[in-house]
Write a protein that holds these residues in place. Structure first.
Motif, mmCIF file in Angstrom:
data_model
loop_
_atom_site.group_PDB
_atom_site.id
_atom_site.type_symbol
_atom_site.label_atom_id
_atom_site.label_comp_id
_atom_site.label_asym_id
_atom_site.label_seq_id
_atom_site.Cartn_x
_atom_site.Cartn_y
_atom_site.Cartn_z
ATOM 1 N N LEU A 92 32.695 -32.664 -32.118
ATOM 2 C CA LEU A 92 31.538 -33.299 -32.640
ATOM 3 C C LEU A 92 31.749 -33.402 -34.195
ATOM 4 C CD1 LEU A 92 28.706 -34.020 -32.598
ATOM 5 C CD2 LEU A 92 27.967 -31.641 -32.645
ATOM 6 N N ALA A 93 32.496 -32.578 -34.854
ATOM 7 C CA ALA A 93 32.928 -32.685 -36.201
ATOM 8 C C ALA A 93 33.626 -34.033 -36.501
ATOM 9 C CB ALA A 93 33.710 -31.441 -36.733
ATOM 10 N N LEU A 94 34.688 -34.316 -35.586
ATOM 11 C CA LEU A 94 35.482 -35.490 -35.664
ATOM 12 C C LEU A 94 34.424 -36.973 -35.678
ATOM 13 C CD1 LEU A 94 38.380 -34.666 -33.678
ATOM 14 C CD2 LEU A 94 38.503 -34.727 -36.106
ATOM 15 N N GLU A 127 27.700 -32.940 -42.715
ATOM 16 C CA GLU A 127 27.631 -32.387 -41.525
ATOM 17 C C GLU A 127 28.986 -31.830 -40.822
ATOM 18 O OE1 GLU A 127 23.798 -34.579 -39.232
ATOM 19 O OE2 GLU A 127 25.105 -35.997 -40.743
ATOM 20 N N ALA A 128 30.107 -32.751 -40.916
ATOM 21 C CA ALA A 128 31.402 -32.675 -40.452
ATOM 22 C C ALA A 128 31.957 -31.412 -41.066
ATOM 23 C CB ALA A 128 32.300 -33.904 -40.808
ATOM 24 N N GLU A 129 31.718 -31.388 -42.556
ATOM 25 C CA GLU A 129 32.456 -30.137 -43.230
ATOM 26 C C GLU A 129 31.608 -28.690 -42.810
ATOM 27 O OE1 GLU A 129 32.803 -28.609 -47.679
ATOM 28 O OE2 GLU A 129 32.287 -30.560 -47.269
ATOM 29 N N ILE A 136 36.146 -23.037 -37.939
ATOM 30 C CA ILE A 136 37.659 -22.349 -38.428
ATOM 31 C C ILE A 136 37.181 -20.683 -38.781
ATOM 32 C CG2 ILE A 136 38.808 -22.124 -40.676
ATOM 33 C CD1 ILE A 136 38.810 -25.018 -41.095
ATOM 34 N N GLU A 137 36.262 -20.378 -39.142
ATOM 35 C CA GLU A 137 35.715 -19.157 -39.333
ATOM 36 C C GLU A 137 35.870 -18.368 -37.917
ATOM 37 O OE1 GLU A 137 31.859 -19.071 -41.262
ATOM 38 O OE2 GLU A 137 32.942 -19.584 -43.174
ATOM 39 N N LEU A 139 39.421 -30.316 -40.980
ATOM 40 C CA LEU A 139 38.540 -30.078 -42.343
ATOM 41 C C LEU A 139 39.443 -30.791 -43.523
ATOM 42 C CD1 LEU A 139 36.252 -28.762 -43.910
ATOM 43 C CD2 LEU A 139 37.390 -26.870 -43.953
ATOM 44 N N ALA A 140 40.659 -30.779 -43.601
ATOM 45 C CA ALA A 140 41.371 -31.451 -44.503
ATOM 46 C C ALA A 140 40.972 -32.725 -44.491
ATOM 47 C CB ALA A 140 43.003 -31.123 -44.407
ATOM 48 N N SER A 141 41.162 -33.667 -43.305
ATOM 49 C CA SER A 141 40.781 -34.953 -43.160
ATOM 50 C C SER A 141 39.386 -35.177 -43.691
ATOM 51 C CB SER A 141 40.994 -35.285 -41.484
ATOM 52 O OG SER A 141 40.425 -36.587 -41.459
#
Length: 1127
Positions: A713-715, A725-727, A734-735, A755-757
């Motif tokens: 969904l983040a992608l 929202e993605a971040e 990640i956590e 996240l880097a993207s």
């Protein structure tokens, strides 16, 4: 100090026989006594009987000595230093005696070796000699009472050290001692020697012991001072001091050695003595390497006795022997506690689970009693569960609390051999475990206890399914320890193989490549030898090794094993057996990873047809195989076929399994991915949110597949430009993954990459770079430097460098990735071709057209031959080559390739397939028809067509398209979406080219304000829009306003992007132009010279922009000369 009591005691305790002996020995002394002389000589001055020199290398250990001093300074004070042998208790006591004597020279200090009754008595006799107690020479004298009474009546201060009271029974149990002789014949009485330790207001007693139980027999609970191994800094300091004479000093090596010796003082002093004796031919590093070779070599080094260790001469200087003496005592006294220690010695030192050691005397139920499963039973899909239980290890033995287990635990704790980690787990020092195992070897019991350890652990370690991860995670360190404990007996060997198989399964699941390979190969080796190459367990073992190789990117090796399993399964089980079909599915998966889609497709179709016939069309395994074929279509860009199969699987699974079944959710998530790859963001988002919510509710938020749906969904948010929202979602994933899967799990690394993207898309290159470097380092360590995922992470970093204009660094990484993929995967692997295309892109951005063209032609030709002329990747490479032609002004060639790509796409993929054709303006009409006017790709293509019109001076047509794109993006994406702002900026450029300054300025200011608020004042896009506004001012002759903005842009770009970034250089050229237009020739030429030098150094003298800047510089200098002459 009065001597009267002493003298009186001597007279009253002497019989006639004694006097006659005295007369024979010394007539004058007897005469003096007879006439009542009160004192033969001066009483001795207070002194110390400590038999050891002070250690100049002593290291103070926190508050231990202050606590000893606090307890012993109290009236009748007692303190007990309790800890493992070799932990430094006696050294602390020695140092305390010297410090107390320094502070109070008039204090008596008595050292008593108290390891047994005989040495205790000798210690008391030594005290009697030192203080010269009268009557001490009488063989029938009660030496204990003499010393006791003297100490109790002593008016001066005294301190007694009872060293090594490891077994206090001889002090506590009644002993036959000589009673004071008041008659002609002495009488013996029974009383404990503990009574001979006086309670005196002037004296204190310090005890050192390995046994907490012994300490409590002689002191109160609050008198106990636990002594643990040193902390790291103290241990290194001790090692440094002991090696000072050798001149060796390497902080890293010293830290490593101290840690390897578990910060045990005696072991550290032993090691230092060994190294010192052999220096300079032996260094700390050499000792450490030797120490790590094997347990046997470790034991040999730890058995070395050398150095000035300040220990009782009867005590062994070897820490191994020191502990083994205690083992022997426990073995004789508490055999069941020795059994517990024996079993625990094979486990990992930490987290030893109570259920697996409570049943130490029984074999338990081994894994051979249940049907073994393979991780990919059921068509090789790891999403399928099929768990065979929760692996409850308590089934081994919970025979009640009255089996003596608690007493055994307490005994081992009293001797500091084990400690409680939690109320259900224990901890042991690794060196103690080593000493215990060596002791078992010497007594011929090692194999017996190794067998029990393996049986208990094998029975407790479940299959590697996620549902069992809590148990697996707790037991995995013990399974790793089992690798080095291969048993000899056949029965135990089979259990050992089953244990390692399940542990490898778990390692594979959690992404631990090395451990999965090592464990699976060890298990397979045993099964091949014991069961033969065609046994079902052997085939499962081969399959497990294949999965481990696949995880490690070792696809050729995985393929070899999977072919072997498939062929054997066909011959032994039959072509239609479920295990045979699973092996075929695994092989197809490997083909897919190798980019061999045709072969993968053929196998998957075969599996589907057989599954439908044998199992039925709606059987779960049949649906898995259909899902796998959809995945193969997806990899080929065959979206329509992939979508049809995906929808088919979803409908059947909903009806047969239910809407919330994990397999149904998996098929829905796969369909969402298909939508995402087609740019159908809204449909993808709706489906992914639905999957995520159900998984949260049914499986839990921390379940791996739940986290996967959140990451997907983040992608989708990234693709829509919804960065915030993605971040937020990316950070959340990640956590959780770090906590649940571990920081080094491949899925954790994937989420960090995502996240880097997100950061990269926002121009937050520093943050993106930090994350990508982190992923690379972890991937190299966990997966290996040449693993495909590692190479992808390096390629991502190269992309970040490229976005910053750091061409040299991007090129170096690109070449590195290309060379490795060629060697590891082969020159024709899809990943190799991708790396070549990325490097070509780096060349293209530097204006190195020839190199870019050569590489891109090579990629195109190989793609045509290997993948086919109509494969999506082939078409992408053709499109890239067209772009290179376009940059060189080779319009006809570019157009021919563009038309070729468009025609093939229409025929092969259909008119609805969106791809890199978005960059080609002549497909704008196609996108309108196929994707709809509001699709992002349609809008991009229209925008590109508008730019084409603008470059041709067709302003009206460009404006019409620009307004159209802007209006649609506002409505569909929102006024603040990055794509909307880009369309506005492009329209502003169209206005500027027409000289419509007012409209240009209004739109430019509007874009700047929103970008500042949404993206930030220092975002590259914000700076570009400011630079465009400055250009608008410059074209109107508003030099001052233009200059202010251009200076602002330069300063920020220098700080954020760096002085050598292309955008920074562009802003320098713009400001130089502004100076020139104002006739400020000196400033203009100076800035242009700086610009030219930077261009030449970064891009080279032949780069087009370098040449044009040099030409401009010449023209400006000429203009300046003319202006000066005209003036």
């Amino acid at each position: 100090m009065s001597s009267a009591p002493l003298f009186h005691q001597h007279i009253s305790g002497t019989s006639a026989t004694d006097r006659s002996i005295a007369l024979a020995g010394d007539f004058r002394n007897l005469t003096n006594v007879a006439i009542g002389t009160r004192e033969l000589s001066r009483p001795p001055k207070p002194s110390s009987t400590v038999p050891f020199r002070r250690d100049p290398d002593f290291v103070d250990r926190g508050d231990l000595l202050s606590r000893v001093d606090e307890r012993c300074s109290q009236p009748a004070g007692r303190a007990a230093l309790v800890g493992l042998g070799g932990v430094g208790k006696s050294q602390l006591a020695i140092e305390h005696t010297y410090r107390i004597r320094e502070r109070s020279p008039d204090i008596w200090v008595f050292w008593v070796h108290a390891s047994n009754a005989a040495r205790f008595e000798q210690g008391y006799r030594d005290i009697a000699d030192v203080i010269k107690i009268a009557g001490r020479g009488d063989p029938k004298a009660d030496i204990f009472k003499l010393v006791h009474d003297w100490l109790r009546g002593c008016e001066g201060k005294w301190l007694m050290i009872l060293d090594n009271v490891d077994d206090a029974d001889f002090l506590v149990n009644a002993q036959a001692v000589i009673q004071s002789q008041s008659s002609d014949s002495g009488r013996q009485t029974l009383r404990p020697l503990r009574d001979c330790l006086p309670q005196s207001q002037n004296g204190s007693i310090l005890i050192t012991t390995r046994s907490r139980e012994s300490a409590l027999k002689l002191s109160e609970r609050n008198d106990l001072i636990p002594v643990d191994p040193m902390d790291a800094s103290n241990a290194v300091e001790l090692l440094d001091k002991k090696l000072e004479s050798t001149g060796q000093r390497n902080d890293k090596d010293h830290i490593e050695l101290a840690a390897a010796l578990e910060f045990m003082p005696l072991a550290i002093v032993q090691a230092a003595a060994y190294i010192s004796q052999r220096a300079p031919r032996c260094s700390v590093r050499q000792y450490l390497e030797d120490f790590r070779k094997s347990d046997r070599r470790k034991t040999s080094l730890l058995n070395h006795e050398g150095g000035q260790l300040r220990r009782d001469w009867k005590a062994k200087n070897s820490i191994i022997i020191t502990w083994q003496i205690s083992f022997e005592h426990i073995y004789r006294t508490w055999p069941s506690a020795a059994d517990l220690l024996s079993l625990m010695s094979f486990f990992d030192r930490q987290g030893i689970p109570e259920p697996l050691v409570r049943g130490r005397g029984r074999a338990g139920n081994g894994p051979g009693s249940r049907e073994e499963r393979h991780p990919d039973d059921g068509q090789g899909n790891s999403n399928e569960d099929g768990s065979d239980g929760d692996g409850d290890s308590d089934s081994i033995s919970e025979s009640g609390k009255d089996d003596g287990f608690e007493e055994d635990v307490q005994i081992l704790r009293d001797y500091s051999f084990i400690s409680l980690e939690t109320d259900r787990t224990f901890e042991m020092h690794a060196l103690v475990q080593l000493a215990t195992r060596r002791w078992l070897e010497a007594s011929g019991q090692c194999e017996q206890w190794k067998h029990r350890y393996i049986r208990n652990l094998a029975a407790g370690f479940p299959a590697g399914d996620y549902e069992n991860w809590t148990t697996c995670r707790a037991l995995f360190p013990h399974a790793k320890a089992a690798i080095a404990q291969r048993p000899r007996a056949e029965e135990s060997l089979r259990e050992w193989a089953s244990l390692l198989y399940n542990a490898a399964w778990y390692a594979w699941r959690k992404g631990s490549v090395t451990e999965a390979i090592d464990m699976s190969r060890a298990a397979l080796d045993v099964r091949k030898k014991m069961l033969g190459p065609e046994h079902k367990e052997t085939l499962s073992g081969i399959g497990m090794v294949g999965l481990a190789y696949n995880l490690g990117g070792r696809w050729d090796e995985a393929e070899e094993l999977e072919v072997q399993v498939m062929e054997t399964s066909k011959r032994v089980l039959g072509e239609e057996h479920p295990d045979t079909l699973a092996s075929m599915a695994n092989l197809a998966s490997t083909y897919r990873k190798q980019g061999r889609w045709k072969e993968a497709e053929e196998l998957e179709v075969q599996v589907i047809e057989t599954s439908k016939r044998v199992l039925g069309e709606e059987h779960p395994d049949t649906l898995i195989s259909i899902g796998n074929l959809a995945l193969t279509y997806w990899n080929q860009g065959r979206w329509k076929e992939a979508e049809e199969l995906g929808v088919y699987v979803i409908e059947i699974r909903k009806r047969v399994l239910g809407e919330v079944h994990p397999d149904t959710l998996t098929s829905m998530a796969n369909l969402a991915s298909i939508y995402r790859n087609q740019g159908r963001w809204k449909e993808a988002e709706e489906l992914e949110v639905q999957v995520m919510e159900i998984r949260k509710r049914v499986l839990g938020e921390e379940y791996p597949s739940t986290l996967t749906s959140m990451n997907n969904l983040a992608l989708i948010y990234i693709n829509q430009g919804r960065w915030k929202e993605a971040e937020e979602l990316g950070v959340h994933v990640i956590e959780i993954r770090k906590r649940v899967l571990g920081e080094e799990h491949p899925d954790t690394l994937i989420s960090i990459t995502s996240l880097a993207s997100t950061y990269r898309e926002q121009g937050r290159w520093k943050e993106a770079e930090e994350l990508e470097v982190q992923v690379i380092e972890t991937s190299k360590r966990v997966l290996g430097e040449e693993h495909p995922d590692t190479l992808i992470s390096i390629a991502n970093l190269a992309l970040t460098y490229m976005n910053q204009g750091r061409w040299k660094e991007a090129e170096e990484l690109g070449v590195q990735v290309m060379e490795i993929t060629k060697r590891v995967l082969g020159e024709e692997h899809p990943d190799t071709l991708t790396s070549m295309a990325n490097l070509a892109s780096t060349y293209r951005n530097q204006g190195r057209w020839k190199e870019a063209e050569e590489l891109e032609v090579q990629v195109m030709e190989t793609s045509k031959r290997v993948l086919g002329e109509e494969h999506p990747d082939t078409l992408i490479s053709i499109g890239n080559l067209a772009l290179i032609y376009m940059n060189q002004g080779r319009w006809k060639e570019a157009e021919e390739l563009g038309v070729q790509v468009m025609e093939i796409r229409k025929r092969v993929l259909g008119e609805e397939h969106p791809d890199t054709l978005t960059s080609m303006a002549n497909l704008a009409s196609t996108y309108r028809k196929v994707l709809g006017e509001e699709h992002p790709d349609t809008l991009i293509s229209i925008g590109n067509l508008a730019l084409t019109y603008m470059n041709q001076g067709r302003w009206k047509e460009a404006e019409e398209l620009g307004v159209q794109v802007m209006e649609i993006t506002k409505r569909v994406l929102g006024e603040e979406h990055p794509d909307t702002l880009t369309s506005m900026a492009n329209l502003a450029l169209t206005y500027m080219n027409q000289g419509r300054w007012k409209e240009t300025e209004e739109l430019g200011v509007y874009v700047i304000e929103i970008r500042k608020r949404v993206l930030g004042e220092e975002h590259p896009d914000t700076l570009t829009s400011i630079a465009n506004l400055a250009s608008t001012y410059r074209n109107q002759g508003r030099w001052k306003e233009a200059e202010e903005l251009e200076v602002q842009v330069i300063e920020i770009r220098k700080r954020v992007l760096g002085e050598e970034h292309p955008d920074t250089l562009t802003s320098m050229a713009n400001l130089a132009s502004t100076y020139r237009n104002q006739g400020r020739w000196k400033e203009a030429i100076s800035l242009m010279e700086s610009y030219f030098e930077l261009r030449k150094r970064i891009l080279g003298p032949d780069y087009p922009d370098t040449e044009s800047s040099l030409q401009a510089l010449y023209e400006w200098e000429s203009e300046a000369d003319e202006h000066e002459h005209s003036d």
